[in-house]
Design an enzyme around this catalytic site. Structure first.
Site, PDB file in Angstrom:
ATOM      1  N   ARG A  68       0.904  -1.217   0.031  1.00 44.76           N
ATOM      2  CA  ARG A  68       0.121  -0.022  -0.115  1.00 44.76           C
ATOM      3  C   ARG A  68       0.875   1.228  -0.004  1.00 44.76           C
ATOM      4  O   ARG A  68       0.099   2.329  -0.084  1.00 44.76           O
ATOM      5  CB  ARG A  68      -0.933  -0.006   1.033  1.00 44.76           C
ATOM      6  CG  ARG A  68      -1.889   0.947   1.164  1.00 44.76           C
ATOM      7  CD  ARG A  68      -3.114   0.759   2.085  1.00 44.76           C
ATOM      8  NE  ARG A  68      -3.071  -0.137   3.099  1.00 44.76           N
ATOM      9  CZ  ARG A  68      -2.468   0.241   4.301  1.00 44.76           C
ATOM     10  NH1 ARG A  68      -2.129   1.604   4.441  1.00 44.76           N
ATOM     11  NH2 ARG A  68      -2.560  -0.634   5.281  1.00 44.76           N
ATOM     12  N   LYS A 127      -9.387   8.715 -18.133  1.00 40.28           N
ATOM     13  CA  LYS A 127     -10.006   9.763 -19.398  1.00 40.28           C
ATOM     14  C   LYS A 127      -8.708   9.762 -20.538  1.00 40.28           C
ATOM     15  O   LYS A 127      -8.208   8.559 -21.002  1.00 40.28           O
ATOM     16  CB  LYS A 127     -10.461  10.863 -19.269  1.00 40.28           C
ATOM     17  CG  LYS A 127     -11.411  10.859 -18.112  1.00 40.28           C
ATOM     18  CD  LYS A 127     -12.636  10.311 -18.201  1.00 40.28           C
ATOM     19  CE  LYS A 127     -13.548  10.098 -16.940  1.00 40.28           C
ATOM     20  NZ  LYS A 127     -13.735  11.108 -16.053  1.00 40.28           N
ATOM     21  N   ASP A 177      -8.228  20.934 -11.830  1.00 42.96           N
ATOM     22  CA  ASP A 177      -8.482  19.560 -12.321  1.00 42.96           C
ATOM     23  C   ASP A 177      -8.327  19.539 -13.876  1.00 42.96           C
ATOM     24  O   ASP A 177      -8.715  20.479 -14.789  1.00 42.96           O
ATOM     25  CB  ASP A 177     -10.181  19.115 -12.313  1.00 42.96           C
ATOM     26  CG  ASP A 177     -10.762  17.929 -12.771  1.00 42.96           C
ATOM     27  OD1 ASP A 177      -9.712  17.273 -13.655  1.00 42.96           O
ATOM     28  OD2 ASP A 177     -11.610  17.121 -12.473  1.00 42.96           O
ATOM     29  N   TYR A 233     -16.914  18.922 -13.025  1.00 39.84           N
ATOM     30  CA  TYR A 233     -17.329  17.317 -13.009  1.00 39.84           C
ATOM     31  C   TYR A 233     -18.314  17.085 -11.773  1.00 39.84           C
ATOM     32  O   TYR A 233     -17.942  17.488 -10.672  1.00 39.84           O
ATOM     33  CB  TYR A 233     -15.903  16.641 -12.645  1.00 39.84           C
ATOM     34  CG  TYR A 233     -16.214  15.131 -12.757  1.00 39.84           C
ATOM     35  CD1 TYR A 233     -16.707  14.432 -13.936  1.00 39.84           C
ATOM     36  CD2 TYR A 233     -16.365  14.383 -11.525  1.00 39.84           C
ATOM     37  CE1 TYR A 233     -17.088  13.283 -13.729  1.00 39.84           C
ATOM     38  CE2 TYR A 233     -16.602  12.960 -11.566  1.00 39.84           C
ATOM     39  CZ  TYR A 233     -16.829  12.409 -12.788  1.00 39.84           C
ATOM     40  OH  TYR A 233     -17.127  11.140 -12.758  1.00 39.84           O
TER      41      TYR A 233
HETATM   42  C1  LIG Z   1     -14.002  11.559 -14.990  1.00 41.37           C
HETATM   43  C2  LIG Z   1     -13.692  12.682 -14.157  1.00 41.37           C
HETATM   44  C3  LIG Z   1     -13.364  12.686 -12.877  1.00 41.37           C
HETATM   45  C4  LIG Z   1     -13.380  11.688 -11.933  1.00 41.37           C
HETATM   46  O1  LIG Z   1     -12.490  10.725 -12.418  1.00 41.37           O
HETATM   47  P1  LIG Z   1     -12.767   8.932 -11.945  1.00 41.37           P
HETATM   48  O2  LIG Z   1     -11.580   8.524 -12.672  1.00 41.37           O
HETATM   49  O3  LIG Z   1     -14.127   8.742 -12.731  1.00 41.37           O
HETATM   50  O4  LIG Z   1     -12.842   8.815 -10.647  1.00 41.37           O
HETATM   51  C5  LIG Z   1     -12.949  14.043 -12.249  1.00 41.37           C
HETATM   52  N1  LIG Z   1     -13.112  15.096 -13.135  1.00 41.37           N
HETATM   53  C6  LIG Z   1     -13.216  15.083 -14.350  1.00 41.37           C
HETATM   54  C7  LIG Z   1     -12.938  16.250 -15.053  1.00 41.37           C
HETATM   55  C8  LIG Z   1     -13.538  13.830 -14.989  1.00 41.37           C
HETATM   56  O5  LIG Z   1     -13.915  14.072 -16.245  1.00 41.37           O
END
Ligand SMILES: *Cc1c(COP(=O)(O)O)cnc(C)c1O
Length: 370
Positions: A45, A192, A167, A96
């Site tokens: 971990r 993504k 983000d 998001y």
């Molecule tokens: C998908 C997404 C998240 C969350 O990520 P996960 O991998 O689904 O937990 C956060 N911010 C944005 C802009 C996203 O597209």
């Protein structure tokens, strides 16, 4: 690795094993829950070479040190945990939905307070940072495609003593490096574009501040939000082709934005690459490309928008983005989507197919409106 390499070279070469005779060229996934005593790793971990290869690559791209997580939301939760109890978070009105839901949940239990702002309105964000502990920025925002002034907001957040978090999922580190503009922490849903093939859920954080890195790493180990070695390996394998994928997806997105704008049933196209988009000048100043996500609206026809999403053959009707395959969805089909997002808004996550095929399929789906 030399810091003057282009990011499209870094994605190919960073995070590789040392070049010594007989060394493999790739870091393999390491399947081990523990390590022989006497070293600094200790336990599964606390660290894994499969994560480290990906973290080094993301760190080089963003200009800091990386940490990978079980998901984007696991990374978000670890960062938000840095806010002191009763502290204030300034967050985008549109972002998001999972991030906004997490902040709302924490506000509901008085863990923290949240002030929501339009991130495109620089003066409003700056005013809100007074007394804030954390400024959370997303740019471009999901799915409204608003663009925040990253240098101005990062400076304002720092002046106010708030940690500035960006983000960077939509832009990817190839198009935008927020740490360069003064942000403290960059966060990615590596699910993504970074992994890029819709086969992995994974998150990442990058910061150049050692104290922040240590604080976030401590939360990863204590909250247990660690990635699997196979996921980290898949994400790094995907990341190797990010520059190529993004180049194609982005040019497809620009082409589709123009086509949609000319379509008689489309009332608005939101894409910072369009010269008359409200975020265009700002995006051109701080991004090296406009990305592969766009949204469009259908003059208030929510049911029609839903039908369009259900009428494509090539485009996958699904949530998520950043994969090689193009996807679309009406965002307001999700009850947690922010109500100020128009209910006829369709988000396109453009993939790497041939642009003519993508347009032909979309055009045929738009015919269901008449
Ligand atoms: C998908 C997404 C998240 C969350 O990520 P996960 O991998 O689904 O937990 C956060 N911010 C944005 C802009 C996203 O597209």
């Amino acid at each position: 690795m030399s810091s003057d390499l282009d990011p499209s070279t870094v994605v190919v070469h960073a995070g590789r094993p040392e070049r010594v005779p007989n060394a493999p060229v790739n870091q393999s996934p390491v399947f081990s829950s523990t390590y022989v005593a006497g070293g600094d790793r200790g336990y599964g971990r606390f660290g894994n070479d499969s994560w480290v290869a990906l973290e080094e690559t993301l760190g080089e791209l963003e200009g800091g040190r990386g940490l990978t997580f079980a998901s984007g939301m696991a990374a978000v939760a670890a960062i938000v945990d840095l806010v002191p109890v009763g502290g204030k978070v300034v967050a985008p009105q549109h972002a998001y939905s999972g991030v906004l839901a997490l902040l709302d949940q924490q506000a509901a239990t008085n863990r923290l307070t949240v002030e929501r702002v339009n991130v495109a309105d620089t003066d409003a964000v700056i005013a809100a940072t007074v007394g804030a502990d954390m400024l959370w920025i997303e740019s471009p925002t999901n799915p409204a495609m608003e663009v925040a002034d990253l240098p101005a907001l990062s400076a304002a957040g720092r002046r106010a003593g708030a940690s500035v978090v960006v983000d960077n999922t939509f832009a990817t580190p190839l198009l935008q490096q927020p740490l360069k503009y003064g942000a403290d922490v960059v966060m990615h849903s590596a699910t993504k574009f970074i992994a890029g093939h819709s086969d992995v859920v994974l998150g990442a954080v990058v910061t150049a501040d050692d104290d922040l890195w240590n604080a976030i790493e401590l939360r990863r180990r204590s909250l247990g939000a660690i990635p699997g070695p196979m996921e980290a390996w898949l994400a790094l394998r995907g990341l190797r082709t990010l520059a190529l994928r993004l180049e194609r997806a982005q040019s497809n997105a620009a082409f589709l934005a123009e086509r949609l704008r000319e379509h008689p049933r489309v009332s608005r196209v939101r894409y910072p690459g369009l010269p008359d988009d409200p975020g265009h000048a700002r995006a051109a100043a701080q991004m090296s490309g406009f990305g592969a996500i766009l949204s469009f609206e259908l003059g208030g026809e929510a049911e029609g928008a839903q039908r369009v999403c259900e009428s494509t053959a090539l485009w996958v009707h699904a949530t998520s983005l950043g994969g090689v395959e193009s996807m679309l969805e009406r965002r307001r089909r999700w009850p947690i989507e922010v109500p100020t997002i128009p209910d006829d808004l369709i988000r396109l996550a453009v993939g790497i197919e041939h642009p003519d095929d993508l347009w032909a399929d979309l055009e045929q789906a738009l015919k269901t409106l008449t």
